[in-house]
Design a protein around this motif. Structure first.
Motif, PDB file in Angstrom:
ATOM      1  N   SER A 141       0.816  -1.217   0.000  1.00 24.89           N
ATOM      2  CA  SER A 141       0.000   0.000   0.000  1.00 24.89           C
ATOM      3  C   SER A 141       0.852   1.272   0.000  1.00 24.89           C
ATOM      4  O   SER A 141       0.373   2.345  -0.370  1.00 24.89           O
ATOM      5  N   THR A 142       2.132   1.159   0.408  1.00 23.46           N
ATOM      6  CA  THR A 142       3.020   2.328   0.370  1.00 23.46           C
ATOM      7  C   THR A 142       3.336   2.744  -1.061  1.00 23.46           C
ATOM      8  O   THR A 142       3.930   3.807  -1.288  1.00 23.46           O
ATOM      9  N   GLN A 143       2.940   1.913  -2.021  1.00 25.49           N
ATOM     10  CA  GLN A 143       3.155   2.213  -3.431  1.00 25.49           C
ATOM     11  C   GLN A 143       2.592   3.586  -3.801  1.00 25.49           C
ATOM     12  O   GLN A 143       3.177   4.303  -4.619  1.00 25.49           O
ATOM     13  N   LEU A 144       1.483   3.961  -3.191  1.00 18.79           N
ATOM     14  CA  LEU A 144       0.866   5.252  -3.507  1.00 18.79           C
ATOM     15  C   LEU A 144       1.813   6.410  -3.215  1.00 18.79           C
ATOM     16  O   LEU A 144       1.920   7.363  -3.991  1.00 18.79           O
ATOM     17  N   GLY A 145       2.530   6.314  -2.093  1.00 16.34           N
ATOM     18  CA  GLY A 145       3.490   7.360  -1.752  1.00 16.34           C
ATOM     19  C   GLY A 145       4.607   7.461  -2.772  1.00 16.34           C
ATOM     20  O   GLY A 145       4.989   8.559  -3.209  1.00 16.34           O
ATOM     21  N   PHE A 146       5.133   6.299  -3.191  1.00 16.87           N
ATOM     22  CA  PHE A 146       6.191   6.294  -4.197  1.00 16.87           C
ATOM     23  C   PHE A 146       5.670   6.792  -5.543  1.00 16.87           C
ATOM     24  O   PHE A 146       6.379   7.487  -6.277  1.00 16.87           O
ATOM     25  N   THR A 147       4.434   6.423  -5.871  1.00 18.22           N
ATOM     26  CA  THR A 147       3.839   6.882  -7.129  1.00 18.22           C
ATOM     27  C   THR A 147       3.735   8.405  -7.151  1.00 18.22           C
ATOM     28  O   THR A 147       4.055   9.047  -8.161  1.00 18.22           O
ATOM     29  N   ALA A 148       3.308   8.989  -6.036  1.00 21.21           N
ATOM     30  CA  ALA A 148       3.193  10.444  -5.953  1.00 21.21           C
ATOM     31  C   ALA A 148       4.559  11.104  -6.126  1.00 21.21           C
ATOM     32  O   ALA A 148       4.695  12.107  -6.840  1.00 21.21           O
ATOM     33  N   LEU A 149       5.585  10.538  -5.490  1.00 20.34           N
ATOM     34  CA  LEU A 149       6.932  11.111  -5.580  1.00 20.34           C
ATOM     35  C   LEU A 149       7.461  11.065  -7.007  1.00 20.34           C
ATOM     36  O   LEU A 149       7.925  12.077  -7.551  1.00 20.34           O
ATOM     37  N   PHE A 150       7.391   9.881  -7.638  1.00 20.22           N
ATOM     38  CA  PHE A 150       7.932   9.737  -8.989  1.00 20.22           C
ATOM     39  C   PHE A 150       7.084  10.477 -10.026  1.00 20.22           C
ATOM     40  O   PHE A 150       7.604  10.931 -11.042  1.00 20.22           O
ATOM     41  N   ALA A 151       5.786  10.596  -9.773  1.00 20.34           N
ATOM     42  CA  ALA A 151       4.938  11.366 -10.675  1.00 20.34           C
ATOM     43  C   ALA A 151       5.340  12.842 -10.647  1.00 20.34           C
ATOM     44  O   ALA A 151       5.318  13.529 -11.664  1.00 20.34           O
ATOM     45  N   PHE A 152       5.726  13.321  -9.465  1.00 23.05           N
ATOM     46  CA  PHE A 152       6.201  14.698  -9.326  1.00 23.05           C
ATOM     47  C   PHE A 152       7.495  14.898 -10.107  1.00 23.05           C
ATOM     48  O   PHE A 152       7.681  15.912 -10.792  1.00 23.05           O
ATOM     49  N   LEU A 153       8.387  13.912 -10.046  1.00 27.65           N
ATOM     50  CA  LEU A 153       9.693  14.039 -10.702  1.00 27.65           C
ATOM     51  C   LEU A 153       9.608  13.830 -12.212  1.00 27.65           C
ATOM     52  O   LEU A 153      10.304  14.502 -12.968  1.00 27.65           O
ATOM     53  N   LEU A 154       8.755  12.883 -12.657  1.00 28.47           N
ATOM     54  CA  LEU A 154       8.745  12.492 -14.067  1.00 28.47           C
ATOM     55  C   LEU A 154       7.709  13.238 -14.897  1.00 28.47           C
ATOM     56  O   LEU A 154       7.987  13.632 -16.034  1.00 28.47           O
ATOM     57  N   VAL A 155       6.506  13.383 -14.366  1.00 25.37           N
ATOM     58  CA  VAL A 155       5.440  14.030 -15.143  1.00 25.37           C
ATOM     59  C   VAL A 155       5.009  15.351 -14.526  1.00 25.37           C
ATOM     60  O   VAL A 155       3.948  15.887 -14.847  1.00 25.37           O
ATOM     61  N   LYS A 156       5.849  15.861 -13.605  1.00 24.89           N
ATOM     62  CA  LYS A 156       5.651  17.191 -13.015  1.00 24.89           C
ATOM     63  C   LYS A 156       4.304  17.347 -12.309  1.00 24.89           C
ATOM     64  O   LYS A 156       3.691  18.411 -12.356  1.00 24.89           O
ATOM     65  N   GLN A 157       3.860  16.275 -11.693  1.00 22.82           N
ATOM     66  CA  GLN A 157       2.617  16.376 -10.924  1.00 22.82           C
ATOM     67  C   GLN A 157       2.850  17.224  -9.680  1.00 22.82           C
ATOM     68  O   GLN A 157       3.832  17.034  -8.965  1.00 22.82           O
ATOM     69  N   ARG A 158       1.949  18.139  -9.419  1.00 25.03           N
ATOM     70  CA  ARG A 158       2.109  19.042  -8.284  1.00 25.03           C
ATOM     71  C   ARG A 158       1.679  18.359  -6.995  1.00 25.03           C
ATOM     72  O   ARG A 158       0.709  17.610  -6.960  1.00 25.03           O
ATOM     73  N   PHE A 159       2.432  18.609  -5.928  1.00 29.95           N
ATOM     74  CA  PHE A 159       2.108  18.065  -4.611  1.00 29.95           C
ATOM     75  C   PHE A 159       1.103  18.978  -3.907  1.00 29.95           C
ATOM     76  O   PHE A 159       1.237  20.199  -3.932  1.00 29.95           O
ATOM     77  N   THR A 160       0.120  18.362  -3.310  1.00 29.01           N
ATOM     78  CA  THR A 160      -0.801  19.097  -2.450  1.00 29.01           C
ATOM     79  C   THR A 160      -0.514  18.697  -1.005  1.00 29.01           C
ATOM     80  O   THR A 160       0.205  17.730  -0.743  1.00 29.01           O
ATOM     81  N   SER A 161      -1.096  19.424  -0.083  1.00 35.11           N
ATOM     82  CA  SER A 161      -0.907  19.078   1.334  1.00 35.11           C
ATOM     83  C   SER A 161      -1.490  17.703   1.634  1.00 35.11           C
ATOM     84  O   SER A 161      -0.973  16.965   2.478  1.00 35.11           O
ATOM     85  N   TYR A 162      -2.549  17.318   0.894  1.00 35.23           N
ATOM     86  CA  TYR A 162      -3.163  16.011   1.096  1.00 35.23           C
ATOM     87  C   TYR A 162      -2.217  14.893   0.632  1.00 35.23           C
ATOM     88  O   TYR A 162      -2.121  13.838   1.264  1.00 35.23           O
TER      89      TYR A 162
END
Length: 373
Positions: A141-162
């Motif tokens: 289930s920690t995959q979601l955290g890694f997905t958010a991190l790599f999405a930020f680095l690779l596809v420039k997904q913006r991080f929200t506080s959530y």
């Protein structure tokens, strides 16, 4: 007066056309929802069943980690069936339609992703050989955290506080599992084996978290229209090269020679052993195809929500079928994981609503207005 009379049938014709368009749209909506239900069903069956069958293999005498890795994508030829149906449909509409839509550059990209998938399959299988299903599911289930991190680095997904809150909660849940792991170690298993499985499963979650943004990046860079048929073709290519990667490792590790010996010593019998391998391969394809369909017909967000909801289901099934313990540490980790999922998806939902609201408030482009003059 004659001109008025001659123009009267025109609104009726327009109304008939609108009715026909509305009817076709309604039929497409019904078909889309039906396919969404089918894909959700496959996803539910695959997500809940595949880890249980893989763990059963190891519990009853199986020990070949590369073989269990191979099973996760070895059933990929099953995808040829829906692809054949799609081709027949396209061929009926256009006799010059090609059997496959995928281009060479996209095929090469998917081949590379397939090798990464094969490595991820091995990490997951290694972890499952030493960890209870309940522990493994929570780590995945920690995959979601890694997905958010790599999405930020690779596809420039913006991080929200959530999203930041979700990453923190999921990682903290993994730490809680590690601290309370002493009472969770299966009988006869060393502490070193248990922690190796722990690290490998966490590594599998991290690698899969990298893989998903890479697939999204491949979609964005593809110089052709992305359809569900093309997505299935991409999954077929990734599955083939992941299987090829694991096949080479099996040859080096002499797993093929070991299969008959392992089948004879399997606690549930030789026939059950082979049936277990076949059904494991099918279950994993249910998971992959169901997930792809859920993302295509709905969204990655909805597919992720469904996966999150299925974590407690997998936990309960593991306790029922394998009599795994469910201690306080697992309960805390599960609560943190679900909290993290809820935080992440609530943030995504709010962002989507905000985007739609802003889009509705944007005035029409002046150039578009002037072009009608």
């Amino acid at each position: 007066m004659d001109e008025v009379e001659s123009q009267r049938p025109q609104p009726q014709s327009n109304a008939a056309n609108k009715h026909e368009v509305a009817e076709k749209k309604s039929q497409k909506t019904v078909l889309r929802r039906a396919l969404l239900v089918v894909n959700f069903t496959m996803m539910i069956v695959g997500t809940a069943g595949s880890p249980l069958l893989l763990r059963l293999y190891f519990l009853k005498g199986g020990s070949r980690k590369w073989l269990s890795s191979w099973l996760q994508t070895g059933g990929c030829p099953v995808i040829l069936l829906p692809l054949a149906v799609s081709y027949c449909y396209r061929r009926g509409r256009d006799p010059s339609a090609r059997p496959f839509l995928i281009t060479l550059p996209l095929l090469l990209a998917c081949a590379a992703l397939g090798v990464v998938t094969g490595l991820d399959d091995f990490l997951y299988a290694y972890g499952m050989s030493y960890l209870p299903v309940s522990t493994s599911s929570l780590l995945v289930s920690t995959q979601l955290g890694f997905t958010a991190l790599f999405a930020f680095l690779l596809v420039k997904q913006r991080f929200t506080s959530y999203a930041i809150n979700a990453v923190a909660l999921l990682m903290f849940g993994a730490v809680v599992l590690g601290i309370h792991s002493s009472g969770d170690r299966p009988e006869g298993e060393s502490r070193g084996q248990y922690y190796a499985g722990f690290v490998m499963t966490l590594g599998a979650a991290a690698l899969y978290g990298l893989l998903l943004p890479l697939v999204e990046l491949t979609y964005a860079k593809a110089k052709q229209k992305i359809t569900y048929t093309l997505v299935m073709e991409m999954q077929l290519v990734m599955g083939f090269f992941a299987t090829l990667f694991c096949t080479v490792a099996m040859l080096v590790n002499k797993d093929f020679q070991a299969i008959p010996r392992e089948a004879k010593l399997f606690e549930l019998g030789e026939t059950t052993y082979y049936l277990l391998l076949v059904f494991s391969a099918i279950m994993w394809q249910f998971f992959f195809l169901g997930t792809i369909g859920a993302i295509f017909y709905a969204s990655a967000l909805l597919a992720g929500v469904l996966m999150a909801v299925l974590i407690p289901v997998t936990e309960v099934l593991a306790v029922v079928f394998f009599h795994e313990s469910f201690n306080g540490g697992k309960g805390i980790a599960l609560a943190l994981s679900l909290w993290g999922f809820a935080s992440y998806f609530y943030g995504e939902w709010k962002q989507e609503r905000k985007r739609k609201r802003n889009k509705s408030l944007v005035p029409a482009e002046p150039s578009l207005v002037n072009s009608t003059n």
